[in-house]
Design a protein around this motif. Structure first.
Motif, PDB file in Angstrom:
ATOM      1  N   GLU A  83      61.024  52.699  46.441  1.00 42.19           N
ATOM      2  CA  GLU A  83      59.959  51.802  45.977  1.00 42.19           C
ATOM      3  C   GLU A  83      58.916  52.622  45.230  1.00 42.19           C
ATOM      4  N   LYS A  84      58.083  51.939  44.466  1.00 45.43           N
ATOM      5  CA  LYS A  84      57.116  52.656  43.640  1.00 45.43           C
ATOM      6  C   LYS A  84      55.698  52.173  43.844  1.00 45.43           C
ATOM      7  N   ILE A  85      54.789  53.127  43.859  1.00 44.13           N
ATOM      8  CA  ILE A  85      53.363  52.831  44.044  1.00 44.13           C
ATOM      9  C   ILE A  85      52.645  53.098  42.725  1.00 44.13           C
ATOM     10  N   THR A  86      51.812  52.168  42.303  1.00 41.85           N
ATOM     11  CA  THR A  86      51.089  52.382  41.054  1.00 41.85           C
ATOM     12  C   THR A  86      49.954  53.388  41.237  1.00 41.85           C
ATOM     13  N   THR A  87      49.724  54.186  40.214  1.00 39.12           N
ATOM     14  CA  THR A  87      48.630  55.166  40.241  1.00 39.12           C
ATOM     15  C   THR A  87      47.311  54.545  39.785  1.00 39.12           C
ATOM     16  N   PRO A 130      49.536  44.398  47.531  1.00 37.39           N
ATOM     17  CA  PRO A 130      50.799  43.651  47.605  1.00 37.39           C
ATOM     18  C   PRO A 130      51.800  44.185  46.578  1.00 37.39           C
ATOM     19  N   LYS A 131      53.077  43.950  46.864  1.00 35.43           N
ATOM     20  CA  LYS A 131      54.145  44.470  45.997  1.00 35.43           C
ATOM     21  C   LYS A 131      53.942  44.113  44.534  1.00 35.43           C
ATOM     22  N   GLU A 132      53.568  42.847  44.283  1.00 34.46           N
ATOM     23  CA  GLU A 132      53.464  42.402  42.886  1.00 34.46           C
ATOM     24  C   GLU A 132      52.298  43.077  42.153  1.00 34.46           C
ATOM     25  N   LYS A 133      51.416  43.736  42.915  1.00 35.90           N
ATOM     26  CA  LYS A 133      50.308  44.435  42.268  1.00 35.90           C
ATOM     27  C   LYS A 133      50.499  45.946  42.258  1.00 35.90           C
ATOM     28  N   GLY A 134      51.695  46.366  42.660  1.00 33.74           N
ATOM     29  CA  GLY A 134      52.007  47.795  42.570  1.00 33.74           C
ATOM     30  C   GLY A 134      51.893  48.565  43.870  1.00 33.74           C
ATOM     31  N   GLY A 135      51.683  47.826  44.988  1.00 33.01           N
ATOM     32  CA  GLY A 135      51.635  48.489  46.287  1.00 33.01           C
ATOM     33  C   GLY A 135      52.899  48.251  47.081  1.00 33.01           C
ATOM     34  N   PRO A 141      50.591  45.550  57.740  1.00 30.86           N
ATOM     35  CA  PRO A 141      49.618  46.485  57.166  1.00 30.86           C
ATOM     36  C   PRO A 141      50.220  47.852  56.833  1.00 30.86           C
ATOM     37  N   VAL A 142      49.979  48.305  55.624  1.00 34.72           N
ATOM     38  CA  VAL A 142      50.513  49.587  55.168  1.00 34.72           C
ATOM     39  C   VAL A 142      49.537  50.697  55.556  1.00 34.72           C
ATOM     40  N   LYS A 143      50.067  51.733  56.177  1.00 38.35           N
ATOM     41  CA  LYS A 143      49.202  52.830  56.635  1.00 38.35           C
ATOM     42  C   LYS A 143      49.468  54.105  55.846  1.00 38.35           C
ATOM     43  N   VAL A 144      48.458  54.972  55.896  1.00 38.35           N
ATOM     44  CA  VAL A 144      48.489  56.217  55.141  1.00 38.35           C
ATOM     45  C   VAL A 144      48.088  57.356  56.070  1.00 38.35           C
ATOM     46  N   VAL A 145      48.735  58.494  55.921  1.00 36.01           N
ATOM     47  CA  VAL A 145      48.238  59.699  56.590  1.00 36.01           C
ATOM     48  C   VAL A 145      47.616  60.576  55.521  1.00 36.01           C
ATOM     49  N   TYR A 146      46.338  60.879  55.682  1.00 28.75           N
ATOM     50  CA  TYR A 146      45.626  61.687  54.695  1.00 28.75           C
ATOM     51  C   TYR A 146      45.222  63.002  55.347  1.00 28.75           C
ATOM     52  N   VAL A 147      45.865  64.075  54.950  1.00 26.09           N
ATOM     53  CA  VAL A 147      45.570  65.399  55.503  1.00 26.09           C
ATOM     54  C   VAL A 147      44.685  66.145  54.508  1.00 26.09           C
ATOM     55  N   ASP A 148      43.493  66.470  54.976  1.00 26.51           N
ATOM     56  CA  ASP A 148      42.481  67.092  54.118  1.00 26.51           C
ATOM     57  C   ASP A 148      42.312  68.540  54.555  1.00 26.51           C
ATOM     58  N   THR A 149      42.442  69.464  53.640  1.00 21.05           N
ATOM     59  CA  THR A 149      42.247  70.867  54.028  1.00 21.05           C
ATOM     60  C   THR A 149      40.964  71.428  53.431  1.00 21.05           C
ATOM     61  N   GLU A 150      40.415  70.729  52.457  1.00 24.60           N
ATOM     62  CA  GLU A 150      39.272  71.306  51.752  1.00 24.60           C
ATOM     63  C   GLU A 150      37.973  70.543  51.991  1.00 24.60           C
ATOM     64  N   GLY A 151      38.048  69.491  52.806  1.00 23.82           N
ATOM     65  CA  GLY A 151      36.850  68.707  53.093  1.00 23.82           C
ATOM     66  C   GLY A 151      36.380  67.877  51.910  1.00 23.82           C
ATOM     67  N   THR A 152      37.310  67.444  51.066  1.00 25.02           N
ATOM     68  CA  THR A 152      36.903  66.684  49.880  1.00 25.02           C
ATOM     69  C   THR A 152      37.259  65.192  49.974  1.00 25.02           C
TER      70      THR A 152
END
Ligand code: ADP
Ligand code: MG
Length: 323
Positions: A83-87, A130-135, A141-152
């Motif tokens: 599947e593809k996620i829009t940027t 939603p899928k039709e909007k590029g998600g 609910p779609v979840k994300v893991v965000y690993v931050d190493t630089e505190g940004t």
């Protein structure tokens, strides 16, 4: 998938009782696919199995999953699950063949301020569309893991981007597991825990690691330890690629390098990952640099089936957008 369709759980495998299955799960191996992609060493060291048992189990799992030869047609069929996620930018999406793919590892590298972190934030928002909007949202609910190493990482920025695409900012923020990695070992361990999160029912479809290399660079200085650093980083990337493949999710990592476009710094991620045979793994590298005013230029490098070319996008208050 070939025969043995009735075998789904680890416990269904011949020779695997509840005890062994638990040992495997404790080592982060939850599915037959996980097992098929594990190494003997991993099973011996992390799950405490005997070498002979480990070898046999991997063999059986491989047979079930069908990691032997397959026809190109079968492979194409499997790729249909991608599947593809829009940027947020059509131009950037097109550069990537339609967006950021699941079952793949995408690396953005470039100098400070080139937009690597902004893209990470944008993907963390857009994957929830939603899928039709590029998600990838289809009801769960779609979840994300965000690993931050630089505190940004900036939740305020996520909020701003979420509002711009008409998502509920509070919901969007709640769906992002944010974690600060304090050193490379911590970073490695965080990734190893992701399968557990998924198996607890979290619909994780994107992992962001910003940056993948900073800790490794800082900790392994000097030539003597370069090989060790490279080996650890390679293993880390393999862990990520495995999770991406098994759980059909996208992995976006950043890598800060100096401005010179012909010397891409000490890490060659494509080479590191490509050296390992993972049938589904397709890797994309984009090189980012600043253009005129608020524009950014993205060049696709070494993509397996796409031409090497450049596009221009920009970063606005709303996020990543076309020019
Ligand atoms: P990198 O991670 O590659 O070092 P960033 O992704 O942090 O770079 O990009 C920083 C740039 O993004 C800033 O210099 C600015 O141009 C742009 N930017 C960040 N936030 C905003 C915003 N709210 N509105 C417009 N541009 C922004
Ligand atoms: Mg950054």
């Amino acid at each position: 998938m070939p025969a043995n369709k009735e075998i789904k759980k680890l416990e269904d495998l011949p020779g695997v009782g509840p005890k062994t299955a638990q040992k495997l799960r404790d080592a982060g191996i939850y599915t037959i696919e996980d097992l098929a992609m594990s190494s003997v060493n991993e099973l011996v060291e992390k799950a405490g199995l005997g070498e002979e048992t480990a070898r046999k189990l991997i063999e059986i799992a491989e047979e079930i999953v069908g990691h032997g030869f397959k026809s190109a047609y079968e492979y194409l069929e499997e790729r249909k699950n991608v599947e593809k996620i829009t940027t947020g930018s059509k131009a950037l999406d097109e550069l990537l063949g339609g967006g950021v793919e699941t079952q793949a590892l995408i690396e953005a590298f470039g100098e400070f301020g080139s937009g690597k972190t902004q893209i990470g934030h944008q993907l963390a928002v857009n994957v929830q569309l939603p899928k039709e909007k590029g998600g990838l949202f289809t009801g769960n609910p779609v979840k994300v893991v965000y690993v931050d190493t630089e505190g940004t990482f900036r939740p305020e920025r996520i909020k701003q981007m979420a509002e711009a695409v008409e998502l509920n900012p509070e919901e969007v923020l709640k769906n992002i597991f944010y974690i600060k990695a304090f050193n490379s070992d911590h970073q490695i361990n965080i990734v190893k825990k992701i399968p557990k999160l998924i198996n607890e029912g979290n619909n994780i479809r994107l992992i962001v690691i910003d940056s993948i290399t900073a800790h490794f660079r800082a900790e392994y200085v000097g030539r003597g330890t370069l090989a060790e650093r490279q080996q650890k980083l390679n293993q880390h990337l393999r862990d990520l690629l495995k999770i991406a493949t098994v759980y059909n999710l996208a992995v976006y990592v950043t890598n800060q390098v100096m401005a010179k476009p012909d010397t891409f710094g000490g890490f060659d991620i494509v080479q590191a990952v490509g050296g390992h045979v993972l049938a589904h793994a397709i890797t994309y590298r984009i090189f980012l640099r600043k253009g005129k005013e608020k524009t950014r230029i993205a060049r696709l490098i070494d993509a397996p089936h796409l031409p090497e070319r450049e596009v221009v996008f920009r970063i606005t208050d709303e996020g990543v957008r076309d020019v």
